[in-house]
Design a protein around this motif. Structure first.
Motif, PDB file in Angstrom:
ATOM      1  N   ASN A 142       8.165   1.046  10.078  1.00 14.06           N
ATOM      2  CA  ASN A 142       7.341   0.170   9.245  1.00 14.06           C
ATOM      3  C   ASN A 142       7.897  -1.254   9.345  1.00 14.06           C
ATOM      4  O   ASN A 142       8.966  -1.553   8.812  1.00 14.06           O
ATOM      5  CB  ASN A 142       7.348   0.658   7.794  1.00 14.06           C
TER       6      ASN A 142
ATOM      7  N   ILE B  94       4.819  -1.806  -1.148  1.00 18.91           N
ATOM      8  CA  ILE B  94       3.929  -1.160  -0.179  1.00 18.91           C
ATOM      9  C   ILE B  94       3.205   0.019  -0.814  1.00 18.91           C
ATOM     10  O   ILE B  94       1.994   0.214  -0.610  1.00 18.91           O
ATOM     11  CB  ILE B  94       4.724  -0.721   1.064  1.00 18.91           C
ATOM     12  N   TYR B  95       3.913   0.810  -1.578  1.00 17.72           N
ATOM     13  CA  TYR B  95       3.281   1.934  -2.288  1.00 17.72           C
ATOM     14  C   TYR B  95       2.096   1.459  -3.126  1.00 17.72           C
ATOM     15  O   TYR B  95       1.010   2.056  -3.092  1.00 17.72           O
ATOM     16  CB  TYR B  95       4.290   2.586  -3.234  1.00 17.72           C
TER      17      TYR B  95
ATOM     18  N   ARG C 135       0.383  -1.461  -3.068  1.00 19.15           N
ATOM     19  CA  ARG C 135      -0.690  -2.101  -2.312  1.00 19.15           C
ATOM     20  C   ARG C 135      -1.517  -1.089  -1.532  1.00 19.15           C
ATOM     21  O   ARG C 135      -2.746  -1.198  -1.456  1.00 19.15           O
ATOM     22  CB  ARG C 135      -0.097  -3.146  -1.360  1.00 19.15           C
ATOM     23  N   GLU C 136      -0.851  -0.094  -0.944  1.00 17.52           N
ATOM     24  CA  GLU C 136      -1.538   0.897  -0.120  1.00 17.52           C
ATOM     25  C   GLU C 136      -2.007   2.118  -0.918  1.00 17.52           C
ATOM     26  O   GLU C 136      -2.568   3.044  -0.335  1.00 17.52           O
ATOM     27  CB  GLU C 136      -0.610   1.355   1.015  1.00 17.52           C
ATOM     28  N   HIS C 137      -1.758   2.127  -2.227  1.00 13.80           N
ATOM     29  CA  HIS C 137      -2.170   3.245  -3.096  1.00 13.80           C
ATOM     30  C   HIS C 137      -1.675   4.583  -2.534  1.00 13.80           C
ATOM     31  O   HIS C 137      -2.417   5.571  -2.443  1.00 13.80           O
ATOM     32  CB  HIS C 137      -3.690   3.270  -3.259  1.00 13.80           C
ATOM     33  N   LEU C 138      -0.394   4.620  -2.194  1.00 16.52           N
ATOM     34  CA  LEU C 138       0.155   5.813  -1.543  1.00 16.52           C
ATOM     35  C   LEU C 138       0.110   7.070  -2.408  1.00 16.52           C
ATOM     36  O   LEU C 138      -0.164   8.158  -1.889  1.00 16.52           O
ATOM     37  CB  LEU C 138       1.583   5.546  -1.070  1.00 16.52           C
TER      38      LEU C 138
ATOM     39  N   HIS D 135      -3.273   8.488  -2.024  1.00 18.98           N
ATOM     40  CA  HIS D 135      -3.405   9.063  -0.679  1.00 18.98           C
ATOM     41  C   HIS D 135      -2.693  10.411  -0.601  1.00 18.98           C
ATOM     42  O   HIS D 135      -3.215  11.366  -0.008  1.00 18.98           O
ATOM     43  CB  HIS D 135      -2.820   8.098   0.355  1.00 18.98           C
TER      44      HIS D 135
ATOM     45  N   ILE E 196       2.531   8.896   4.671  1.00 17.31           N
ATOM     46  CA  ILE E 196       1.502   8.184   5.423  1.00 17.31           C
ATOM     47  C   ILE E 196       0.704   9.106   6.334  1.00 17.31           C
ATOM     48  O   ILE E 196      -0.218   8.644   7.022  1.00 17.31           O
ATOM     49  CB  ILE E 196       2.129   7.075   6.283  1.00 17.31           C
TER      50      ILE E 196
END
Length: 393
Positions: A56, A297-298, A300-303, A306, A375
């Motif tokens: 990453n 990052i979690y 922002r990316e809605h981990l 997901h 991811i």
């Protein structure tokens, strides 16, 4: 070359691990590559650590930038990343105060000390802990003492006194052990090493009620099941309860060695004071840079969302797999912390998987544990199922 390299490493290290017979060189996404260029689909993620996968660039650059400024200061001083990392973990954990350390085991040691100091401050005379059978909390003496596996304990006895073990998901067995000496109840909302056992809502809410009624602290160990692994930032958030003390590590730094324990304001005000607990490296600039960027990052990316979605897909495919292979006794888990209980030897399965480019780890004596980078997509799940279809009886 690899064989000679492995032999030289084995001669240099204390023999406490049994690593797979490969030498890894680099990673990309959900794949690791050995020195010969062979790719391995990683469903272990360094024991649920590498949640953002490998390579990453944003995370890498955050640490590269930080090392040009400061790598270490000790906790005699604040540094520019302290507030950023602490507030990030407070925000996603729902807790009030954070103490940074270096690992999950250290987080457990701090949590146990905080619970006894709380009882000491309250002059309650409480000092005992209730822990769970089949639990795993780490390798330090306190952590081993509250770990519900005799195999981990016997070589190191006598251990820290004052620990009683209840049956996981059996609320009555917990109630039977509560006395006026109980200071805290410690449990994993999802047991990892014990076999991917998921707490019921009745169990967690019942323990919260017992703690509230008796001024006992509830400690949730989310070193493995936390940080988005089960479909929320922390597993307890799906149960409508909040622990008094929360432990975390592994994925909070995405591979950088960092742990933390978090306290509610009630516990923080009545437990650890300057001099009670410390760490030389915990919460250093590099660790805090890793935590802050990982959380960013979690979010922002809605981990976590997901994870919930892809975890449901993984569970469905594992259940379909179980319908085709009688050696699968059961499927269990939550989010991207799943397991299949097998009636055949785990070692045979993990070796065959390794030969086909799939990294797997066990949990307990008869469960294959699936804790991949968060991811992953349906494509990686389908590849996993294809390989398992080939190697299972």
């Amino acid at each position: 070359m690899d064989k000679a390299y492995m032999e030289s490493v084995q001669n240099a290290l204390v023999h406490t691990y049994n690593p797979a017979p490969i030498v890894l060189d680099h990673g990309e996404g959900a794949y690791l590559y050995d020195t010969e260029g062979k790719a391995y689909l990683d469903f272990a993620a360094g024991y649920a650590v590498n949640s953002l996968g490998y390579g990453n660039e944003e995370w890498n650059q955050a640490l590269k930038s930080q090392i040009d400024h400061l790598a270490h200061t000790s906790n005699l001083y604040y540094h520019t990343r302290t507030k950023e990392a602490a507030e990030a973990l407070k925000r996603v954990s729902g807790m009030d105060r954070i103490f940074f350390c270096n690992s999950g085991g250290e987080a457990i040691e701090g949590a146990l000390k905080a619970s006894r100091k709380y009882a000491y401050t309250k002059k309650s005379g409480r000092y005992e802990w209730i822990a769970m059978e089949e639990s795993f909390h780490g390798r330090g003496f306190g952590a081993v003492s509250v770990t519900g596996h005799k195999a981990y304990q016997e070589p190191f006895e006598p251990l820290v006194p004052g620990v009683r073990f209840a049956k996981y998901n059996d609320l009555e067995s917990v109630k039977e052990l509560v006395t006026d000496k109980t200071c805290a109840i410690i449990l994993e909302p999802v047991q990892g090493e014990g076999g991917i056992n998921v707490a019921t809502e009745e169990f967690l809410t019942g323990i919260r009620r017992i703690c509230d009624e008796n001024d006992i602290l509830m400690i949730c160990d989310e070193v493995q099941c936390g940080m988005g692994r089960t479909g929320s930032f922390f597993a307890w958030q799906q149960y409508g309860v909040r622990p008094d003390i929360l432990t975390m590590a592994k994925a909070i730094g995405n591979g950088f060695p960092v742990g933390a324990f978090a306290l509610t304001e009630k516990v923080a005000e009545c437990s650890l004071n300057p001099g009670d607990h410390g760490t030389t490296y915990g919460g250093g600039p590099l660790a805090c840079a890793a935590v802050a960027k990982t959380v960013e990052i979690y979010e922002r990316e809605h981990l976590p969302e997901h994870t919930a979605k892809i975890g449901a897909y993984l569970r469905k495919q594992l259940e379909n797999l179980a319908g085709r292979h009688t050696c699968i006794v059961s499927c269990k888990g939550k989010g991207l912390m799943q397991g299949i209980q097998l009636s055949i030897p785990l070692a045979d399965v993990t070796k065959k998987a390794l030969d086909r480019g799939l990294l797997l780890i066990g949990a307990g004596s008869d469960v294959i544990r699936f804790v991949p980078p968060l991811i992953i997509t349906e494509k990686e799940v389908d590849e996993l199922i294809r390989i398992l279809d080939e190697i299972l009886e």
